[in-house]
Design an enzyme around this catalytic site. Structure first.
Site, PDB file in Angstrom:
ATOM      1  N   LEU A  82      -0.169   4.086   1.105  1.00 16.79           N
ATOM      2  CA  LEU A  82      -0.702   4.909   2.216  1.00 16.79           C
ATOM      3  C   LEU A  82      -1.191   6.271   1.735  1.00 16.79           C
ATOM      4  CD1 LEU A  82       1.887   4.000   5.047  1.00 16.79           C
ATOM      5  CD2 LEU A  82      -0.301   2.885   4.498  1.00 16.79           C
TER       6      LEU A  82
ATOM      7  N   THR B  90      -4.389   6.904   0.738  1.00 19.09           N
ATOM      8  CA  THR B  90      -5.632   7.114   1.506  1.00 19.09           C
ATOM      9  C   THR B  90      -5.721   6.097   2.640  1.00 19.09           C
ATOM     10  OG1 THR B  90      -6.877   5.704  -0.046  1.00 19.09           O
ATOM     11  CG2 THR B  90      -6.977   8.083  -0.419  1.00 19.09           C
TER      12      THR B  90
ATOM     13  N   TYR C 142     -13.370   6.494 -13.834  1.00 20.34           N
ATOM     14  CA  TYR C 142     -13.248   5.460 -12.786  1.00 20.34           C
ATOM     15  C   TYR C 142     -13.981   4.187 -13.227  1.00 20.34           C
ATOM     16  CZ  TYR C 142     -14.440   3.064  -8.377  1.00 20.34           C
ATOM     17  OH  TYR C 142     -14.632   2.121  -7.378  1.00 20.34           O
TER      18      TYR C 142
ATOM     19  N   ASP D  86       0.846  -1.190   0.000  1.00 20.73           N
ATOM     20  CA  ASP D  86       0.000   0.000   0.000  1.00 20.73           C
ATOM     21  C   ASP D  86       0.887   1.248   0.000  1.00 20.73           C
ATOM     22  OD1 ASP D  86      -3.241   0.390   1.324  1.00 20.73           O
ATOM     23  OD2 ASP D  86      -1.932   2.082   0.861  1.00 20.73           O
TER      24      ASP D  86
ATOM     25  N   ASP E 186       3.900   1.400  -4.446  1.00 18.36           N
ATOM     26  CA  ASP E 186       2.920   1.920  -5.405  1.00 18.36           C
ATOM     27  C   ASP E 186       2.651   0.844  -6.462  1.00 18.36           C
ATOM     28  OD1 ASP E 186       2.447   5.192  -6.777  1.00 18.36           O
ATOM     29  OD2 ASP E 186       1.676   3.302  -7.560  1.00 18.36           O
TER      30      ASP E 186
ATOM     31  N   SER F  74     -16.485  -2.499  -9.451  1.00 22.72           N
ATOM     32  CA  SER F  74     -17.489  -1.637  -8.824  1.00 22.72           C
ATOM     33  C   SER F  74     -18.801  -1.666  -9.586  1.00 22.72           C
ATOM     34  CB  SER F  74     -16.966  -0.183  -8.791  1.00 22.72           C
ATOM     35  OG  SER F  74     -18.005   0.720  -8.457  1.00 22.72           O
TER      36      SER F  74
ATOM     37  N   LYS G   6     -12.425   0.435 -14.188  1.00 26.13           N
ATOM     38  CA  LYS G   6     -12.834  -0.818 -13.532  1.00 26.13           C
ATOM     39  C   LYS G   6     -13.270  -1.835 -14.597  1.00 26.13           C
ATOM     40  CE  LYS G   6     -12.195   0.069  -9.161  1.00 26.13           C
ATOM     41  NZ  LYS G   6     -11.116  -0.613  -8.422  1.00 26.13           N
TER      42      LYS G   6
ATOM     43  N   GLY H   2     -25.606  13.794 -12.803  1.00 27.47           N
ATOM     44  CA  GLY H   2     -25.245  12.431 -13.232  1.00 27.47           C
ATOM     45  C   GLY H   2     -25.498  11.380 -12.171  1.00 27.47           C
TER      46      GLY H   2
ATOM     47  N   ALA I 263      -6.476   1.413  -5.459  1.00 27.63           N
ATOM     48  CA  ALA I 263      -7.106   2.200  -6.536  1.00 27.63           C
ATOM     49  C   ALA I 263      -7.255   3.645  -6.086  1.00 27.63           C
ATOM     50  CB  ALA I 263      -8.489   1.643  -6.870  1.00 27.63           C
TER      51      ALA I 263
HETATM   52  P1  NAD Z   1      -9.637   2.979   0.328  1.00 26.93           P
HETATM   53  O1  NAD Z   1      -9.227   4.293  -0.278  1.00 26.93           O
HETATM   54  O2  NAD Z   1      -9.808   2.884   1.803  1.00 26.93           O
HETATM   55  O3  NAD Z   1      -8.588   1.840  -0.101  1.00 26.93           O
HETATM   56  C1  NAD Z   1      -7.749   1.972  -1.220  1.00 26.93           C
HETATM   57  C2  NAD Z   1      -6.335   1.642  -0.754  1.00 26.93           C
HETATM   58  O4  NAD Z   1      -5.465   1.644  -1.872  1.00 26.93           O
HETATM   59  C3  NAD Z   1      -5.804   2.677   0.246  1.00 26.93           C
HETATM   60  O5  NAD Z   1      -5.236   2.030   1.364  1.00 26.93           O
HETATM   61  C4  NAD Z   1      -4.754   3.451  -0.558  1.00 26.93           C
HETATM   62  O6  NAD Z   1      -3.698   3.950   0.240  1.00 26.93           O
HETATM   63  C5  NAD Z   1      -4.288   2.373  -1.536  1.00 26.93           C
HETATM   64  N1  NAD Z   1      -3.735   2.918  -2.792  1.00 26.93           N
HETATM   65  C6  NAD Z   1      -4.277   3.894  -3.563  1.00 26.93           C
HETATM   66  N2  NAD Z   1      -3.462   4.136  -4.614  1.00 26.93           N
HETATM   67  C7  NAD Z   1      -2.406   3.276  -4.521  1.00 26.93           C
HETATM   68  C8  NAD Z   1      -1.250   3.026  -5.305  1.00 26.93           C
HETATM   69  N3  NAD Z   1      -0.984   3.737  -6.411  1.00 26.93           N
HETATM   70  N4  NAD Z   1      -0.398   2.053  -4.905  1.00 26.93           N
HETATM   71  C9  NAD Z   1      -0.638   1.345  -3.770  1.00 26.93           C
HETATM   72  N5  NAD Z   1      -1.703   1.546  -2.961  1.00 26.93           N
HETATM   73  C10 NAD Z   1      -2.583   2.488  -3.365  1.00 26.93           C
HETATM   74  O7  NAD Z   1     -10.959   2.541  -0.422  1.00 26.93           O
HETATM   75  P2  NAD Z   1     -11.842   1.213  -0.287  1.00 26.93           P
HETATM   76  O8  NAD Z   1     -13.252   1.692  -0.137  1.00 26.93           O
HETATM   77  O9  NAD Z   1     -11.260   0.268   0.719  1.00 26.93           O
HETATM   78  O10 NAD Z   1     -11.693   0.598  -1.760  1.00 26.93           O
HETATM   79  C11 NAD Z   1     -10.989  -0.605  -1.986  1.00 26.93           C
HETATM   80  C12 NAD Z   1     -11.315  -1.064  -3.405  1.00 26.93           C
HETATM   81  O11 NAD Z   1     -12.730  -1.311  -3.514  1.00 26.93           O
HETATM   82  C13 NAD Z   1     -10.990  -0.027  -4.494  1.00 26.93           C
HETATM   83  O12 NAD Z   1     -10.478  -0.700  -5.630  1.00 26.93           O
HETATM   84  C14 NAD Z   1     -12.346   0.599  -4.822  1.00 26.93           C
HETATM   85  O13 NAD Z   1     -12.393   1.091  -6.161  1.00 26.93           O
HETATM   86  C15 NAD Z   1     -13.257  -0.590  -4.642  1.00 26.93           C
HETATM   87  N6  NAD Z   1     -14.672  -0.238  -4.368  1.00 26.93           N
HETATM   88  C16 NAD Z   1     -15.024   0.337  -3.195  1.00 26.93           C
HETATM   89  C17 NAD Z   1     -16.381   0.656  -2.966  1.00 26.93           C
HETATM   90  C18 NAD Z   1     -16.849   1.276  -1.669  1.00 26.93           C
HETATM   91  O14 NAD Z   1     -18.078   1.489  -1.530  1.00 26.93           O
HETATM   92  N7  NAD Z   1     -15.981   1.563  -0.702  1.00 26.93           N
HETATM   93  C19 NAD Z   1     -17.335   0.390  -3.958  1.00 26.93           C
HETATM   94  C20 NAD Z   1     -16.904  -0.193  -5.150  1.00 26.93           C
HETATM   95  C21 NAD Z   1     -15.567  -0.525  -5.347  1.00 26.93           C
HETATM   96  C1  UD2 Z   2     -20.643   5.375  -5.301  1.00 25.37           C
HETATM   97  C2  UD2 Z   2     -19.155   5.601  -5.124  1.00 25.37           C
HETATM   98  C3  UD2 Z   2     -18.575   6.171  -6.361  1.00 25.37           C
HETATM   99  C4  UD2 Z   2     -18.944   5.316  -7.552  1.00 25.37           C
HETATM  100  C5  UD2 Z   2     -20.468   5.183  -7.614  1.00 25.37           C
HETATM  101  C6  UD2 Z   2     -20.865   4.280  -8.752  1.00 25.37           C
HETATM  102  C7  UD2 Z   2     -18.536   6.064  -2.843  1.00 25.37           C
HETATM  103  C8  UD2 Z   2     -18.355   7.107  -1.789  1.00 25.37           C
HETATM  104  N1  UD2 Z   2     -18.975   6.538  -4.030  1.00 25.37           N
HETATM  105  O1  UD2 Z   2     -21.257   6.645  -5.511  1.00 25.37           O
HETATM  106  O2  UD2 Z   2     -17.133   6.171  -6.195  1.00 25.37           O
HETATM  107  O3  UD2 Z   2     -18.341   4.035  -7.401  1.00 25.37           O
HETATM  108  O4  UD2 Z   2     -20.921   4.593  -6.413  1.00 25.37           O
HETATM  109  O5  UD2 Z   2     -22.277   4.165  -8.756  1.00 25.37           O
HETATM  110  O6  UD2 Z   2     -18.336   4.888  -2.635  1.00 25.37           O
HETATM  111  N2  UD2 Z   2     -25.768  11.845  -0.828  1.00 25.37           N
HETATM  112  C9  UD2 Z   2     -26.554  12.724  -0.070  1.00 25.37           C
HETATM  113  N3  UD2 Z   2     -25.932  13.459   0.898  1.00 25.37           N
HETATM  114  C10 UD2 Z   2     -24.579  13.358   1.145  1.00 25.37           C
HETATM  115  C11 UD2 Z   2     -23.805  12.457   0.359  1.00 25.37           C
HETATM  116  C12 UD2 Z   2     -24.422  11.698  -0.626  1.00 25.37           C
HETATM  117  O7  UD2 Z   2     -27.763  12.826  -0.272  1.00 25.37           O
HETATM  118  O8  UD2 Z   2     -24.081  14.069   2.045  1.00 25.37           O
HETATM  119  C13 UD2 Z   2     -26.437  11.034  -1.864  1.00 25.37           C
HETATM  120  C14 UD2 Z   2     -25.742  11.102  -3.220  1.00 25.37           C
HETATM  121  O9  UD2 Z   2     -26.190  12.212  -3.986  1.00 25.37           O
HETATM  122  C15 UD2 Z   2     -26.177   9.785  -3.833  1.00 25.37           C
HETATM  123  C16 UD2 Z   2     -26.269   8.839  -2.615  1.00 25.37           C
HETATM  124  O10 UD2 Z   2     -26.353   9.679  -1.457  1.00 25.37           O
HETATM  125  O11 UD2 Z   2     -27.441   9.926  -4.415  1.00 25.37           O
HETATM  126  C17 UD2 Z   2     -25.076   7.918  -2.469  1.00 25.37           C
HETATM  127  O12 UD2 Z   2     -23.897   8.726  -2.528  1.00 25.37           O
HETATM  128  P1  UD2 Z   2     -22.424   8.041  -2.333  1.00 25.37           P
HETATM  129  O13 UD2 Z   2     -21.397   9.042  -2.707  1.00 25.37           O
HETATM  130  O14 UD2 Z   2     -22.334   7.404  -1.001  1.00 25.37           O
HETATM  131  O15 UD2 Z   2     -22.398   6.835  -3.339  1.00 25.37           O
HETATM  132  P2  UD2 Z   2     -22.724   6.805  -4.908  1.00 25.37           P
HETATM  133  O16 UD2 Z   2     -23.496   5.566  -5.115  1.00 25.37           O
HETATM  134  O17 UD2 Z   2     -23.300   8.057  -5.411  1.00 25.37           O
END
Ligand code: NAD
Ligand code: UD2
Length: 315
Positions: A33, A35, A139, A31, A51, A115, A143, A268, A73
């Site tokens: 680090l 985020t 994004y 990682d 990285d 995603s 994916k 959007g 990511a």
């Molecule tokens: P997160 O930001 O907590 O985790 C991402 C991790 O990747 C972090 O620890 C960051 O430091 C590391 N990272 C970023 N760029 C890097 C690089 N260039 N090299 C090495 N490490 C790197 O986010 P998360 O929510 O845990 O997401 C994890 C995965 O799940 C991601 O691929 C994200 O796209 C996917 N995802 C998350 C959600 C969600 O709702 N959280 C939804 C769909 C997909």
């Molecule tokens: C999620 C992911 C985005 C992308 C997308 C694909 C996160 C944070 N975002 O967006 O990266 O993968 O899915 O579909 O994981 N909202 C409010 N008030 C707030 C914040 C959000 O009303 O303070 C609404 C927002 O407008 C949306 C819904 O809540 O309609 C969900 O928002 P989100 O950012 O948690 O997630 P999403 O699905 O829009």
């Protein structure tokens, strides 16, 4: 058995690392680090700071591992719009690096985080994996490309990659301070800070919210599953849609927060999202087991415990 988790110091990765360690597996986290946080790394895991754009460093960290969970990511959709080349290097080229390093080292199983973003604004609910992708952001396109690379490495090199399309993941350690954090963590963070939340649009937009503990279980299932069918894509969701207004009402009831403020709908914004969860159940043997209410209470408990100032030892 040793698992390499790229992005393992992040929200989903750290929960998955904990689960793997609890099951007696060894874990290496790779990682940068950017985020993720060192504090998220569970005791017992090895952290290699690096990285995913650096192929040789990634391959060196991957040596001796038996499978890879590729989570690293740029997760922010707005960031991918503002900086598409940078996001492509991390999200697309980073995935190619993970697959090529695994191939070079003879590692067959690479589980790749995709995603629900790949579905875009598809109208056909529940969203099934066979639907044609409709990416609406760089994004989402990255994916989709990651999934295409996985299918290519399966067909060309006989590897057994698996792609997981996570829906809206929430739970402890999702950083409410991040502007890109999920809506639930933002609502909970605001409620506990006595700040007003904001509902975008009419609040009737729905999402398939899946608890991070269930996503960690899906990741482990995919890492250890015999070949369901290499290069396949699986939804990771609950199959239940909850509106943002309903979610806020539950959080307000649990925290005593006042009614939310209102703002226009996001440009959007996806109006509705809900996963078809049949393929993961039949081919991976995965089903979520945390209800929305239970997951929200666990997330709230974590957030409250974080806010309680730790008493000095002398107290
Ligand atoms: P997160 O930001 O907590 O985790 C991402 C991790 O990747 C972090 O620890 C960051 O430091 C590391 N990272 C970023 N760029 C890097 C690089 N260039 N090299 C090495 N490490 C790197 O986010 P998360 O929510 O845990 O997401 C994890 C995965 O799940 C991601 O691929 C994200 O796209 C996917 N995802 C998350 C959600 C969600 O709702 N959280 C939804 C769909 C997909
Ligand atoms: C999620 C992911 C985005 C992308 C997308 C694909 C996160 C944070 N975002 O967006 O990266 O993968 O899915 O579909 O994981 N909202 C409010 N008030 C707030 C914040 C959000 O009303 O303070 C609404 C927002 O407008 C949306 C819904 O809540 O309609 C969900 O928002 P989100 O950012 O948690 O997630 P999403 O699905 O829009």
């Amino acid at each position: 058995m040793r698992i390499l988790i790229t992005g393992g110091a992040g929200f989903i990765g750290s929960h998955t690392a904990e689960l793997l360690l609890a099951q007696g597996l060894d874990v290496t986290i790779y990682d940068d680090l950017s985020t993720g946080k060192r504090a998220n790394v569970p005791a017992g895991a090895t952290l290699v700071q690096g990285d995913v754009r650096d192929f040789s460093a990634l391959a060196i960290a991957m040596r001796g591992c038996d499978a890879v969970l590729h989570l690293a990511a740029v997760v922010s959709v707005p960031m991918s719009i503002q900086r598409p080349h940078f996001a492509h290097e991390v999200n697309a080229t980073g995935t190619l690096n993970a697959l090529e390093a695994a191939r070079y080292l003879g590692i067959d199983r690479v589980v790749i985080a995709s995603s629900a973003a790949v579905y875009g604004a598809s109208k056909q609910l529940p969203l099934a994996e066979a639907l044609p992708p409709e990416p609406l952001s760089p994004y989402a396109a990255q994916k989709w490309l990651a999934e295409a690379y996985a299918a290519t490495y399966a067909a060309l090199h006989g590897m057994s990659p698996i792609c997981l399309r996570y829906f809206n993941v929430y739970g402890p350690r999702q950083d409410p301070a991040s502007p890109y954090s999920g809506v639930l963590s933002r609502f909970i963070g605001a409620a506990l800070a006595r700040e007003q939340s904001t509902l975008h649009g009419d609040g009737r937009q729905t999402r398939d919210f899946i608890y991070v503990g269930d996503v960690a279980r899906a990741n482990v299932r995919a890492l250890l599953a015999p070949d369901p069918a290499p290069g396949l894509v699986f939804n990771v969701g609950t199959g239940r849609a909850v509106s943002v207004a309903e979610a806020y009402a539950l959080i307000a009831r649990l925290t005593g927060a006042p009614p939310a403020g209102r703002a226009p709908a996001r440009a959007g914004d996806v109006p509705h999202s809900r996963a078809d969860v049949g393929r993961a159940r039949t081919l991976l043997g995965f089903a979520p087991c945390t209800s929305f209410e239970a997951g929200l209470e666990a997330t709230l408990a974590w957030a409250q415990q974080r806010l309680v100032p730790t008493l000095p030892m002398s107290a």
